[in-house]
Write a protein that holds these residues in place. Structure first.
Motif, PDB file in Angstrom:
ATOM      1  N   GLU A 232      93.553  54.816 -34.507  1.00 20.96           N
ATOM      2  CA  GLU A 232      92.394  55.495 -33.419  1.00 20.96           C
ATOM      3  C   GLU A 232      91.052  54.304 -33.783  1.00 20.96           C
ATOM      4  OE1 GLU A 232      92.069  59.121 -32.065  1.00 20.96           O
ATOM      5  OE2 GLU A 232      94.043  59.951 -32.993  1.00 20.96           O
ATOM      6  N   SER A 233      90.206  54.186 -32.660  1.00 18.91           N
ATOM      7  CA  SER A 233      89.114  53.382 -33.026  1.00 18.91           C
ATOM      8  C   SER A 233      88.064  53.810 -34.055  1.00 18.91           C
ATOM      9  CB  SER A 233      88.362  53.806 -31.668  1.00 18.91           C
ATOM     10  OG  SER A 233      87.707  53.107 -31.773  1.00 18.91           O
ATOM     11  N   MET A 234      87.723  52.801 -34.504  1.00 20.64           N
ATOM     12  CA  MET A 234      87.075  52.822 -36.322  1.00 20.64           C
ATOM     13  C   MET A 234      85.444  52.318 -35.896  1.00 20.64           C
ATOM     14  SD  MET A 234      89.863  53.511 -38.935  1.00 20.64           S
ATOM     15  CE  MET A 234      90.756  51.772 -37.860  1.00 20.64           C
ATOM     16  N   LEU A 235      84.905  52.882 -34.745  1.00 21.78           N
ATOM     17  CA  LEU A 235      83.738  51.549 -34.174  1.00 21.78           C
ATOM     18  C   LEU A 235      83.307  51.416 -35.337  1.00 21.78           C
ATOM     19  CD1 LEU A 235      82.228  53.611 -31.326  1.00 21.78           C
ATOM     20  CD2 LEU A 235      84.313  52.371 -30.931  1.00 21.78           C
ATOM     21  N   SER A 236      82.616  52.092 -36.391  1.00 25.86           N
ATOM     22  CA  SER A 236      81.926  51.515 -37.878  1.00 25.86           C
ATOM     23  C   SER A 236      82.960  50.448 -38.988  1.00 25.86           C
ATOM     24  CB  SER A 236      80.892  52.702 -38.545  1.00 25.86           C
ATOM     25  OG  SER A 236      80.375  53.136 -37.934  1.00 25.86           O
ATOM     26  N   LEU A 237      83.923  50.319 -38.591  1.00 27.47           N
ATOM     27  CA  LEU A 237      84.609  49.611 -39.633  1.00 27.47           C
ATOM     28  C   LEU A 237      84.073  48.470 -39.886  1.00 27.47           C
ATOM     29  CD1 LEU A 237      87.000  49.569 -41.293  1.00 27.47           C
ATOM     30  CD2 LEU A 237      88.734  48.616 -39.046  1.00 27.47           C
ATOM     31  N   GLU A 238      83.498  48.172 -41.215  1.00 30.05           N
ATOM     32  CA  GLU A 238      83.322  46.521 -41.915  1.00 30.05           C
ATOM     33  C   GLU A 238      84.534  45.859 -42.561  1.00 30.05           C
ATOM     34  OE1 GLU A 238      79.831  47.360 -44.540  1.00 30.05           O
ATOM     35  OE2 GLU A 238      78.937  48.046 -42.480  1.00 30.05           O
ATOM     36  N   THR A 239      85.190  46.318 -43.481  1.00 27.59           N
ATOM     37  CA  THR A 239      86.382  46.058 -44.516  1.00 27.59           C
ATOM     38  C   THR A 239      87.813  47.600 -43.811  1.00 27.59           C
ATOM     39  OG1 THR A 239      84.369  45.373 -46.002  1.00 27.59           O
ATOM     40  CG2 THR A 239      86.897  45.277 -46.632  1.00 27.59           C
ATOM     41  N   ALA A 240      88.807  45.921 -43.818  1.00 26.31           N
ATOM     42  CA  ALA A 240      89.793  46.462 -43.541  1.00 26.31           C
ATOM     43  C   ALA A 240      91.375  45.743 -44.395  1.00 26.31           C
ATOM     44  CB  ALA A 240      90.433  47.012 -42.329  1.00 26.31           C
ATOM     45  N   SER A 285      89.915  46.344 -34.589  1.00 27.51           N
ATOM     46  CA  SER A 285      89.383  45.042 -33.985  1.00 27.51           C
ATOM     47  C   SER A 285      87.649  45.395 -33.958  1.00 27.51           C
ATOM     48  CB  SER A 285      88.601  45.613 -32.310  1.00 27.51           C
ATOM     49  OG  SER A 285      89.069  46.625 -32.406  1.00 27.51           O
ATOM     50  N   ARG A 286      86.915  46.527 -34.748  1.00 23.39           N
ATOM     51  CA  ARG A 286      86.040  45.798 -34.988  1.00 23.39           C
ATOM     52  C   ARG A 286      85.289  45.488 -36.339  1.00 23.39           C
ATOM     53  NH1 ARG A 286      82.599  49.055 -30.826  1.00 23.39           N
ATOM     54  NH2 ARG A 286      81.038  47.332 -31.649  1.00 23.39           N
ATOM     55  N   ALA A 287      86.359  45.541 -37.349  1.00 30.15           N
ATOM     56  CA  ALA A 287      86.082  45.047 -38.414  1.00 30.15           C
ATOM     57  C   ALA A 287      85.471  43.334 -38.921  1.00 30.15           C
ATOM     58  CB  ALA A 287      87.385  45.226 -39.454  1.00 30.15           C
ATOM     59  N   LYS A 288      84.445  43.881 -39.586  1.00 33.78           N
ATOM     60  CA  LYS A 288      84.206  42.331 -40.251  1.00 33.78           C
ATOM     61  C   LYS A 288      84.428  41.282 -40.845  1.00 33.78           C
ATOM     62  CE  LYS A 288      79.278  44.061 -39.725  1.00 33.78           C
ATOM     63  NZ  LYS A 288      78.298  44.766 -40.044  1.00 33.78           N
ATOM     64  N   ASN A 289      85.085  42.290 -41.872  1.00 38.25           N
ATOM     65  CA  ASN A 289      86.728  41.869 -42.890  1.00 38.25           C
ATOM     66  C   ASN A 289      87.528  42.276 -42.925  1.00 38.25           C
ATOM     67  OD1 ASN A 289      84.382  39.923 -44.599  1.00 38.25           O
ATOM     68  ND2 ASN A 289      83.534  42.024 -44.371  1.00 38.25           N
ATOM     69  N   LEU A 314      83.941  40.248 -36.062  1.00 42.18           N
ATOM     70  CA  LEU A 314      85.023  39.757 -37.712  1.00 42.18           C
ATOM     71  C   LEU A 314      84.561  37.971 -38.116  1.00 42.18           C
ATOM     72  CD1 LEU A 314      88.321  39.726 -39.752  1.00 42.18           C
ATOM     73  CD2 LEU A 314      88.977  38.891 -37.376  1.00 42.18           C
ATOM     74  N   LYS A 315      84.244  37.970 -39.167  1.00 44.22           N
ATOM     75  CA  LYS A 315      83.402  36.680 -40.179  1.00 44.22           C
ATOM     76  C   LYS A 315      84.827  35.993 -40.858  1.00 44.22           C
ATOM     77  CE  LYS A 315      79.600  37.108 -38.518  1.00 44.22           C
ATOM     78  NZ  LYS A 315      78.171  36.835 -38.839  1.00 44.22           N
ATOM     79  N   THR A 316      85.660  37.164 -41.420  1.00 43.35           N
ATOM     80  CA  THR A 316      85.918  37.304 -42.764  1.00 43.35           C
ATOM     81  C   THR A 316      87.511  37.178 -42.580  1.00 43.35           C
ATOM     82  OG1 THR A 316      84.302  36.894 -44.462  1.00 43.35           O
ATOM     83  CG2 THR A 316      86.517  36.965 -45.588  1.00 43.35           C
ATOM     84  N   LEU A 317      88.334  35.584 -42.756  1.00 45.39           N
ATOM     85  CA  LEU A 317      90.045  36.313 -41.776  1.00 45.39           C
ATOM     86  C   LEU A 317      90.803  36.380 -43.468  1.00 45.39           C
ATOM     87  CD1 LEU A 317      92.064  37.643 -39.801  1.00 45.39           C
ATOM     88  CD2 LEU A 317      92.286  36.001 -38.518  1.00 45.39           C
TER      89      LEU A 317
END
Length: 412
Positions: A232-240, A285-289, A314-317
């Motif tokens: 489900e939605s994770m608005l604060s996600l940074e790294t996954a 979809s809100r992840a940065k990495n 998303l900055k790093t993929l």
């Protein structure tokens, strides 16, 4: 003035019990490094130690010592029950570790009772490792866990029911680690968890388990079996980091024998009861990495691309072979939906057997630079064990971006 010889002073110094003279808090800290049975045995040392174990702040219960005998399970049950019941009323616990390396049979309700009792003592860190029977009853269940103090929970080698995974009443829980467990549940619920790690677990049932942790900051979902859970939605996600291995049931039955995902069969196109929509990518979809790894034949990422969200932060993929086999459509889709991407890494394992001819050779349009590629993309890395024909095709495609490409050789 009485004269005291040097020998008398030395003798008096040797007989002095300096450890027992330490404050209670220090002695409780020392006892916390011992196994529970060893800590209780210290009551025989001296009168000063007789009741210290009743209020120590860290309990370590495991299979060592007498627990390793054939009757260890029975003795362990009685010992731990008495240990908890005889503690000083009102004394709190900072950390509780319950570990047992042998499969436990018989009545298992006492395991849940221990856990709930530990939480009632304001435990902040709880570690549970209890291999339960492979067959027959034996799940960690009972009423949902309730605690205003629990900050970290680690569970391994257990079988988990829905109630045990309803953590909505643990208001300060931030770190949740689950390893080598079987899930027989419909959901994982927590409003407070910020760091979630699920490794080497198996998700039972035909319906996808729902993971509802809206305030999550970091996620590890690796090497799981069974049906991929729904995020489900994770608005604060940074790294996954999500790694889909071969023992997941979400594989392409049509292309599995060739080690590929066909992308066209009913499985690949989303015939899984969700009636459309992303299983994983929507929640990520809100992840940065982001790292998305899939074994050949696993379709879950390609399936999600039919409803691909925009990865606005998303900055790093990092992607592996699934994104470029049998063609580059998956990679192009991810790039077109990542408007601020700066760093792209493609990772390849060694190609054991030649694959079937790829579609990019028949569709030259797929070899052109994507029109909507991020203008922020400055770094492209290709990691591989050897530069084979498959890697060369990818390098030819990436060369159209006009960005310097770094090739890194890896070991198998």
């Amino acid at each position: 003035m009485p004269h005291t010889s040097r020998a008398e002073k030395s003798s008096k110094s040797c007989n002095e019990d300096r450890i027992s003279a330490l404050p209670d808090d220090v002695l409780h800290h020392v006892l916390g490094f011992l196994r529970a049975d060893e800590a209780v045995h210290t009551s025989l040392l001296a009168k000063r130690w007789r009741y210290l174990w009743k209020s120590m702040r860290r309990l370590r219960i495991n299979e060592m010592g007498r627990w390793g005998t054939s009757t260890g399970g029975v003795f362990l049950t009685k010992f731990v029950s008495c240990l908890l019941l005889l503690r000083d009323p009102g004394s709190t616990l900072d950390e509780v570790e319950i570990k047992y390396d042998y499969q436990v049979e018989g009545d298992l309700t006492w395991i849940s009772t221990w856990i709930h009792h530990a939480l009632s003592c304001q435990t902040q860190v709880l570690t549970v490792k209890f291999p339960l029977p492979v067959y027959g009853p034996g799940y960690l269940d009972g009423p949902p866990l309730v605690s205003q103090y629990l900050r970290r929970l680690e569970i391994s080698e257990a079988r988990l029911k829905s109630n045990f995974l309803n953590l909505s009443s643990c208001s300060t829980l931030e770190d949740l680690k689950i390893k080598e467990c079987d899930f027989d549940a419909s959901s994982i619920l927590s409003q407070s968890v910020k760091h979630l790690s699920i490794k080497d677990c198996y998700f039972k049932g035909d319906v996808r388990i729902s993971i509802s942790v809206p305030n999550l900051v970091s996620l590890e979902l690796k090497s799981y079996g069974g049906r991929t859970p729904f995020l489900e939605s994770m608005l604060s996600l940074e790294t996954a980091v999500v790694s889909v291995e071969v023992w997941s049931v979400d594989y392409c039955r049509k292309g599995f024998s060739a080690g590929e995902c066909c992308g066209t069969c009913l499985d690949c196109c989303g015939n899984d009861g969700l009636k459309g929509g992303c299983v994983l990518l929507g929640g990520l979809s809100r992840a940065k990495n982001l790292e998305l790894i899939a074994h050949p034949g696993m379709f879950i990422f390609r399936r999600d691309l039919r409803w691909c969200p925009t990865f606005s932060k998303l900055k790093t993929l990092l992607l592996n072979e699934w994104s470029v086999e049998p063609d580059f459509r998956a990679l192009v889709c991810m790039l077109e939906h990542s408007p601020v991407l700066e760093n792209l890494t493609l990772q390849f394992s060694k190609q054991e057997e030649p694959t079937c001819s790829v579609e990019v050779e028949e569709n030259p349009g797929l070899m052109e630079k994507p029109a909507a590629i991020s203008g922020h993309l400055k770094i492209i890395k290709v990691k591989c064990e050897e530069v084979d024909g498959r890697v060369c095709k990818v390098l030819n495609f990436l060369s159209t971006f006009g960005i310097e490409i770094t090739i890194q050789r890896t070991k198998g």
